[in-house]
Design an enzyme around this catalytic site. Structure first.
Site, PDB file in Angstrom:
ATOM      1  N   CYS A 180      13.501  10.314   7.122  1.00 28.38           N
ATOM      2  CA  CYS A 180      13.455   9.818   8.501  1.00 28.38           C
ATOM      3  C   CYS A 180      14.823   9.926   9.175  1.00 28.38           C
ATOM      4  O   CYS A 180      14.910  10.132  10.377  1.00 28.38           O
ATOM      5  CB  CYS A 180      12.934   8.390   8.542  1.00 28.38           C
ATOM      6  SG  CYS A 180      13.697   7.324   7.346  1.00 28.38           S
ATOM      7  N   THR A 209       6.153   6.990  14.035  1.00 29.74           N
ATOM      8  CA  THR A 209       6.239   6.149  15.234  1.00 29.74           C
ATOM      9  C   THR A 209       4.838   5.843  15.765  1.00 29.74           C
ATOM     10  O   THR A 209       4.564   4.726  16.211  1.00 29.74           O
ATOM     11  CB  THR A 209       7.093   6.870  16.298  1.00 29.74           C
ATOM     12  OG1 THR A 209       8.401   7.052  15.739  1.00 29.74           O
ATOM     13  CG2 THR A 209       7.220   6.061  17.575  1.00 29.74           C
ATOM     14  N   GLU A 211      10.136   0.616  10.390  1.00 31.49           N
ATOM     15  CA  GLU A 211      11.118   1.700  10.183  1.00 31.49           C
ATOM     16  C   GLU A 211      10.404   2.994  10.514  1.00 31.49           C
ATOM     17  O   GLU A 211       9.548   3.437   9.741  1.00 31.49           O
ATOM     18  CB  GLU A 211      11.566   1.748   8.717  1.00 31.49           C
ATOM     19  CG  GLU A 211      12.265   0.516   8.230  1.00 31.49           C
ATOM     20  CD  GLU A 211      13.712   0.465   8.650  1.00 31.49           C
ATOM     21  OE1 GLU A 211      14.216   1.462   9.199  1.00 31.49           O
ATOM     22  OE2 GLU A 211      14.326  -0.589   8.449  1.00 31.49           O
ATOM     23  N   LYS A 243       0.841  -1.196   0.000  1.00 27.34           N
ATOM     24  CA  LYS A 243       0.000   0.000   0.000  1.00 27.34           C
ATOM     25  C   LYS A 243       0.880   1.250   0.000  1.00 27.34           C
ATOM     26  O   LYS A 243       1.577   1.531   0.969  1.00 27.34           O
ATOM     27  CB  LYS A 243      -0.901   0.054   1.228  1.00 27.34           C
ATOM     28  CG  LYS A 243      -1.926   1.176   1.063  1.00 27.34           C
ATOM     29  CD  LYS A 243      -2.547   1.619   2.359  1.00 27.34           C
ATOM     30  CE  LYS A 243      -1.807   2.741   3.034  1.00 27.34           C
ATOM     31  NZ  LYS A 243      -1.801   4.015   2.319  1.00 27.34           N
ATOM     32  N   GLU A 265      10.295  15.070  15.688  1.00 24.09           N
ATOM     33  CA  GLU A 265      10.579  15.008  14.255  1.00 24.09           C
ATOM     34  C   GLU A 265       9.697  16.035  13.542  1.00 24.09           C
ATOM     35  O   GLU A 265       8.467  15.932  13.569  1.00 24.09           O
ATOM     36  CB  GLU A 265      10.264  13.591  13.756  1.00 24.09           C
ATOM     37  CG  GLU A 265      10.643  13.376  12.312  1.00 24.09           C
ATOM     38  CD  GLU A 265      10.415  11.932  11.851  1.00 24.09           C
ATOM     39  OE1 GLU A 265       9.343  11.377  12.125  1.00 24.09           O
ATOM     40  OE2 GLU A 265      11.320  11.386  11.207  1.00 24.09           O
TER      41      GLU A 265
HETATM   42  P1  NDP Z   1       1.944   7.749   8.586  1.00 27.71           P
HETATM   43  O1  NDP Z   1       2.763   6.934   9.504  1.00 27.71           O
HETATM   44  O2  NDP Z   1       0.527   8.002   8.941  1.00 27.71           O
HETATM   45  O3  NDP Z   1       1.958   7.110   7.129  1.00 27.71           O
HETATM   46  C1  NDP Z   1       2.771   6.051   6.685  1.00 27.71           C
HETATM   47  C2  NDP Z   1       1.952   5.003   5.923  1.00 27.71           C
HETATM   48  O4  NDP Z   1       1.083   4.312   6.826  1.00 27.71           O
HETATM   49  C3  NDP Z   1       1.035   5.585   4.862  1.00 27.71           C
HETATM   50  O5  NDP Z   1       0.944   4.689   3.775  1.00 27.71           O
HETATM   51  C4  NDP Z   1      -0.270   5.684   5.611  1.00 27.71           C
HETATM   52  O6  NDP Z   1      -1.370   5.785   4.764  1.00 27.71           O
HETATM   53  C5  NDP Z   1      -0.266   4.384   6.388  1.00 27.71           C
HETATM   54  N1  NDP Z   1      -1.144   4.334   7.559  1.00 27.71           N
HETATM   55  C6  NDP Z   1      -1.697   5.366   8.247  1.00 27.71           C
HETATM   56  N2  NDP Z   1      -2.424   4.891   9.291  1.00 27.71           N
HETATM   57  C7  NDP Z   1      -2.318   3.528   9.275  1.00 27.71           C
HETATM   58  C8  NDP Z   1      -2.823   2.466  10.098  1.00 27.71           C
HETATM   59  N3  NDP Z   1      -3.577   2.707  11.175  1.00 27.71           N
HETATM   60  N4  NDP Z   1      -2.500   1.189   9.791  1.00 27.71           N
HETATM   61  C9  NDP Z   1      -1.713   0.929   8.742  1.00 27.71           C
HETATM   62  N5  NDP Z   1      -1.213   1.885   7.903  1.00 27.71           N
HETATM   63  C10 NDP Z   1      -1.500   3.174   8.173  1.00 27.71           C
HETATM   64  O7  NDP Z   1       2.670   9.119   8.349  1.00 27.71           O
HETATM   65  P2  NDP Z   1       1.997  10.501   7.868  1.00 27.71           P
HETATM   66  O8  NDP Z   1       1.998  10.507   6.416  1.00 27.71           O
HETATM   67  O9  NDP Z   1       0.679  10.735   8.522  1.00 27.71           O
HETATM   68  O10 NDP Z   1       3.013  11.555   8.440  1.00 27.71           O
HETATM   69  C11 NDP Z   1       2.905  11.988   9.799  1.00 27.71           C
HETATM   70  C12 NDP Z   1       4.265  12.209  10.394  1.00 27.71           C
HETATM   71  O11 NDP Z   1       4.963  10.990  10.426  1.00 27.71           O
HETATM   72  C13 NDP Z   1       5.144  13.129   9.606  1.00 27.71           C
HETATM   73  O12 NDP Z   1       4.929  14.451   9.941  1.00 27.71           O
HETATM   74  C14 NDP Z   1       6.502  12.652   9.968  1.00 27.71           C
HETATM   75  O13 NDP Z   1       6.913  13.275  11.149  1.00 27.71           O
HETATM   76  C15 NDP Z   1       6.322  11.196  10.205  1.00 27.71           C
HETATM   77  N6  NDP Z   1       6.734  10.347   9.065  1.00 27.71           N
HETATM   78  C16 NDP Z   1       7.881   9.685   9.181  1.00 27.71           C
HETATM   79  C17 NDP Z   1       8.332   8.909   8.139  1.00 27.71           C
HETATM   80  C18 NDP Z   1       9.600   8.187   8.251  1.00 27.71           C
HETATM   81  O14 NDP Z   1      10.063   7.604   7.275  1.00 27.71           O
HETATM   82  N7  NDP Z   1      10.196   8.163   9.414  1.00 27.71           N
HETATM   83  C19 NDP Z   1       7.608   8.803   6.879  1.00 27.71           C
HETATM   84  C20 NDP Z   1       6.362   9.516   6.867  1.00 27.71           C
HETATM   85  C21 NDP Z   1       5.970  10.259   7.931  1.00 27.71           C
HETATM   86  P3  NDP Z   1      -1.809   7.270   4.249  1.00 27.71           P
HETATM   87  O15 NDP Z   1      -0.604   7.992   3.799  1.00 27.71           O
HETATM   88  O16 NDP Z   1      -2.655   6.978   3.121  1.00 27.71           O
HETATM   89  O17 NDP Z   1      -2.459   7.902   5.421  1.00 27.71           O
END
Ligand code: NDP
Length: 482
Positions: free
Chosen positions: A291, A237, A257, A183, A388
């Site tokens: 990240c 996280t 991760e 996904k 972050e």
């Molecule tokens: P998320 O952790 O919400 O998104 C990562 C992935 O998980 C996306 O594909 C998201 O879908 C999906 N997802 C969201 N909720 C669920 C769930 N309950 N069960 C399974 N999968 C889920 O990150 P965000 O995009 O909301 O970003 C928020 C914050 O997270 C950022 O501001 C940043 O600080 C941090 N972040 C960190 C990352 C890293 O690599 N360390 C990467 C991205 C974000 P969808 O996008 O469609 O909601």
């Protein structure tokens, strides 16, 4: 005398973006049965690029069933060297279609074409090449003779490196003999859908790779599906915690991760000009949506003024604007929601007493933009030094001794990466042994290579991706009686 750059836009004519996309299940694009379609936009212009299907629970179920059929059928019976050939074929097609993938990535994500063209896409191809070579050598992965794949992997990726995160997930899973349902993030689904076309072009057996688009609920349905054997997640996280809770007590394996708040540590004997380039790369690469970004700069006190002067001068030369322009250094923020989060945390930084600085920088009228920003005078415990931000915002702190640098660098709930800048090899080794970070870069930053394991400590998650370790995350021990 400053000189202006003439515009150098990459043509978008090379990409054929369809008006709407279905889900990729069992080797074909199919309509979703129970979701509401959503639009994906270009964050630099807010232009609608395409309508994308939302996979509901019954669509996720179809995708997992297709993956299971392929796993117990054609993919499971294939000789390992034959699996490797498919991965080589995918790697070559990614290279052949590199420009198309780079333009599409920059349009959908907002990152500069210079980065999608020179980093994301070549590194994605390199992952497929690297893991292709492992497919028939799994006996040497360190898990005993004849290690076995786990089965069906449910993989969830974020929006910051859409194609690259896909390759980190899919290449080792397939090399180890698993099948996958992936996904992509809601805001950046297009390169994953183009990758689905690449799987068709490579004649990959149906069901080996399935792509289900949607938002968090689609991810949740995938994680909770009873026939998924392994969950691989990259993202926040908070969602990582929710996933760990959801699968606790089940036999599902997981790699998570998660976030980071890396320290980039500059000692007084470091070559300052080189360190400044590393600081800029550490936090302004990909708009800081990384990240492992070096979002906390720790400078030794006696070179603080010199480093800061040089850094401010360098930031004044960064060009922000159209991601498709080959001169652009800083592209668009990926979404309105992310921009709001960066603004909120930056405002908190000011209200907590830190001084904010950005170079003069004209922001485009449409789209989501944030200027490169430095905070000085922040306290160790301030939110901008602890949380972050995931944007082009650097918090600058100081230290006097190596011990103090280590203590400050480790003073975070995260532990993904760190950087050390010094002329002394012995000091690099001394620091690397004490920094609680999965990756420590020395006199460089943000270097990625498929042969090198990547992953974190503490709230940065667990499990490793890349290298032999990344392969082990998709295998279970073989040996007699297995
Ligand atoms: P998320 O952790 O919400 O998104 C990562 C992935 O998980 C996306 O594909 C998201 O879908 C999906 N997802 C969201 N909720 C669920 C769930 N309950 N069960 C399974 N999968 C889920 O990150 P965000 O995009 O909301 O970003 C928020 C914050 O997270 C950022 O501001 C940043 O600080 C941090 N972040 C960190 C990352 C890293 O690599 N360390 C990467 C991205 C974000 P969808 O996008 O469609 O909601």
């Amino acid at each position: 005398m400053p000189f202006d750059y003439a515009p150098a836009p990459e043509s978008r004519a090379i990409v054929d973006i369809k008006a709407s996309y279905g889900l990729f299940i069992g080797g074909e694009f199919t309509d979703a049965t129970d979701g509401t379609p959503f639009k994906t936009i270009s964050p630099s212009s807010e232009e609608v690029l395409a309508e994308v299907s939302e996979a509901g629970p019954s669509d996720v179920d179809r995708a997992v069933k297709a993956a299971r059929r392929a796993y117990t059928g054609v993919w499971g019976r294939l000789a390992p060297a034959e699996r490797g050939k498919y991965l080589y074929r995918i790697a070559r097609i990614v290279q052949e279609r590199a420009r198309e993938l780079a333009v599409l990535e920059s349009l959908d994500n907002g990152k500069p074409i210079r980065e999608s063209r020179d980093v994301d896409v070549p590194t994605a191809a390199a992952h497929f090449f690297y893991y292709a070579g492992w497919a028939d050598k799994l006996d040497y992965a360190g898990l005993g003779p004849a290690p076995r794949p786990l089965g069906v992997a449910g993989q969830i990726i974020p929006w910051n490196f859409p194609l690259l995160m896909l390759s980190w997930k899919i290449a080792p899973a397939l090399a180890a003999g698993n099948t996958v349902v992936l996904k992509p993030a809601e805001t950046t689904p297009l390169t994953a859908l183009l990758f689905a076309e690449i799987c068709q072009q490579a004649d990959l057996p149906p069901g080996v790779v399935n792509i289900v688009t949607g938002a968090g609920e689609t991810g949740r349905a995938l994680v909770e599906h009873p026939d998924v054997d392994k969950v691989a997640f990259t993202g926040s996280t908070e969602v990582g915690r929710a996933i760990a809770r959801a699968i606790a007590g089940t036999p599902k394996k997981a790699t998570l991760e998660l976030g980071g708040k890396a320290a980039n540590i500059v000692f007084d004997d470091a070559p300052i000009d080189q360190a400044v380039e590393g600081i800029v790369n550490g936090i302004f690469f990909n708009q800081g949506h990384v990240c492992c970004a070096g979002s906390r700069l720790l400078v030794q006190e006696n070179v603080y003024d010199e480093v800061l002067d040089s850094l401010r001068r360098r930031l004044g030369t960064l060009r922000l604007g159209d991601p498709l322009d080959k001169n652009t250094d800083i592209g668009a923020i990926n979404s309105a929601a992310q921009l709001a989060r960066i603004r909120e945390l930056s405002d908190v930084g000011e209200s907590e007493g830190a001084q904010r600085w950005s170079p003069p920088c004209e922001l485009p009228e449409h789209g989501f933009w944030f200027p490169p920003t430095l905070f000085t005078g922040a306290g160790q415990s301030s939110r901008i030094a602890q949380e972050e931000i995931f944007g082009p915002v650097l918090t600058v702190l100081t230290f006097r001794t190596p011990e103090e640098a280590v203590a400050k660098a480790n003073n975070t709930p995260y532990g993904l990466s760190a950087g050390v800048w010094t002329e002394k090899g012995s000091r690099i080794l001394w620091m690397a042994g004490r920094l609680r970070a999965g990756v420590v870069w020395a006199n460089t930053f943000n270097r990625f290579d498929p042969t090198s394991p990547f992953g974190g400590y503490k709230e940065s998650g667990f499990g490793r991706e890349g290298g032999r370790q990344g392969l082990a995350a998709y295998l279970t021990r073989g040996g007699p009686g297995a």
